[in-house]
Each structure stands twice: as structure tokens, then as C-alpha cells.
Design an enzyme around this catalytic site. Structure first.
Site, PDB file in Angstrom:
ATOM      1  N   HIS A 140      49.419  -3.753   1.375  1.00  0.00           N
ATOM      2  CA  HIS A 140      49.098  -4.858   0.481  1.00  0.00           C
ATOM      3  C   HIS A 140      49.798  -4.608  -0.850  1.00  0.00           C
ATOM      4  CE1 HIS A 140      46.611  -7.545  -2.024  1.00  0.00           C
ATOM      5  NE2 HIS A 140      46.280  -8.156  -0.898  1.00  0.00           N
ATOM      6  N   TYR A 141      50.042  -5.668  -1.607  1.00  0.00           N
ATOM      7  CA  TYR A 141      50.746  -5.480  -2.876  1.00  0.00           C
ATOM      8  C   TYR A 141      49.889  -4.782  -3.928  1.00  0.00           C
ATOM      9  CZ  TYR A 141      48.196  -9.693  -4.385  1.00  0.00           C
ATOM     10  OH  TYR A 141      47.208 -10.603  -4.691  1.00  0.00           O
ATOM     11  N   ARG A 142      48.580  -4.704  -3.704  1.00  0.00           N
ATOM     12  CA  ARG A 142      47.718  -4.025  -4.671  1.00  0.00           C
ATOM     13  C   ARG A 142      47.733  -2.516  -4.463  1.00  0.00           C
ATOM     14  NH1 ARG A 142      42.812  -8.306  -3.924  1.00  0.00           N
ATOM     15  NH2 ARG A 142      43.573  -9.885  -5.397  1.00  0.00           N
TER      16      ARG A 142
END
Length: 201
Positions: A140-142
Site C-alpha cells: 500500500h502507498y501508506r
């Protein structure tokens, strides 16, 4: 891969989109444009950190020329740990490592679901985006960066901050387990839920 569940008889880790992927890398320096990855390890935990499974721990081959460019801190640290010798003896490339780790992760968490978890994890992510872009896209981009809690605790609760002592082994797998332990420490002592309104101790 090893099941490192804390309690005997605990169930195996079930593939779930809420599982967390913990990652650490050792590099020849701090600049992803000129330095290279020399070790990578991953651990997958469930969302409450109660169950964990270790993934591949890989020394990544780099040339003697690349290793010679390391500063004294890196040469001394990775020399003492034996990592430099492991890197020289390894035949694993960055592409090989990325493929092995992606295959392991896919068995435990769907692609695109887990944030990248660790300490100062943005630095690892910068190197991964440069040298292992296909693996970076699995996440995920987080990010879930334990360093955020560390810095807040240092400023808001310095006594609690001083209570967690790092071993500073600077090997990828040891650093991951230390990050997980550190997050557990902050959860128990720093992230304390407020009592419901009207409730007193």
C-alpha cells in the site's frame, strides 16, 4: 521461514488484508541513487502483532568496488556483523531478492493492502523504489513508521521514551523484531486509550 508465535499452540498466520508486512534493509549508504541494498528481510504479523512469520533473509551480492565506496561506519558495522562476507559470497541479485520476497508475501497478504512497516521505513522505501520497484508496488502507498511514535514519545513522554533500549545490531531481521517490540512497547505505555466520558478510575 519460521513461525515465531509468542504463545505455544497459537494458530498459524492466516492470509488476511489486515496483516502487516515488516521490512528492513541494510544498505551501503544513505543515497538510493549511488548506494545499493546489501541485505533485506521481511516478517509478516497479524494486525495485533500476536502472530508472526519470518520470510526470506537475503544478503544481496554487490561488487567489491561498490563495497569499497562505503564509509567507515558502514564498513565497520557490516564487517563486525559478518554481512560484508555474506554479501561477497552471495549470488542473489536485487531482482532475485524482490521475486523471492514477493512470492512469500503473496501467501500471507493480498497485494496493495499492507503498509510498509518498520523504523524510518521511508528510507527503505526510497531504496526499494530505486532498486526493487516491482516489490515496492506490492505494498500500500501508506507507511507504518514506528519512528513517528518514537519522536512523539520523545517530546511528550520522555520518561517512557527512555524506557525502550535498542540493541542496535544493524542486521535486517534483528532490526525488524526490534521494531515490532518497540511498537508493542508504545502500545502498552504510550498509546493508552482515554477513559469513556463520565468514567473515573
Amino acid at each position: 521461514m519460521t513461525d515465531i508465535s509468542a504463545v505455544a499452540g497459537q494458530p498459524a498466520l492466516v492470509r488476511n488484508e489486515l496483516n502487516l508486512v515488516w521490512l528492513d534493509m541494510e544498505m551501503t549508504g544513505l543515497d538510493p541513487d549511488t548506494d545499493r541494498i546489501i541485505e533485506i528481510a521481511v516478517v509478516v504479523t497479524n494486525s495485533t502483532l500476536d502472530i508472526a512469520v519470518e520470510g526470506p533473509v537475503l544478503a544481496i551480492h554487490q561488487s567489491d568496488e561498490t563495497l569499497a565506496k562505503m564509509d567507515d561506519w558502514n564498513k565497520n558495522t557490516h564487517g563486525r556483523s559478518g554481512l560484508i562476507d555474506r554479501v561477497r559470497a552471495s549470488s542473489v541479485t536485487e531482482a532475485d531478492a524482490a521475486a523471492q520476497i514477493a512470492a512469500f508475501l503473496a501467501r500471507h497478504v493480498p497485494p496493495g493492502k499492507s503498509p510498509m512497516c518498520g523504523n524510518s521505513i521511508c528510507q527503505d522505501r526510497r531504496f526499494m523504489a530505486r532498486w526493487m520497484p516491482e516489490l515496492e508496488r506490492f505494498f500500500h502507498y501508506r507507511n507504518l513508521d514506528v519512528s513517528t511514535l518514537k519522536e512523539l514519545c520523545r517530546r511528550w513522554q520522555p520518561a517512557i521514551y527512555k524506557g525502550f533500549q535498542k540493541r542496535a545490531m544493524h542486521t535486517a531481521l534483528a532490526d525488524i523484531h526490534e521494531s515490532i517490540d518497540e511498537l508493542k512497547y508504545y502500545r502498552e505505555r504510550f498509546l493508552i486509550p482515554a477513559a469513556p466520558a463520565g468514567e473515573t478510575a
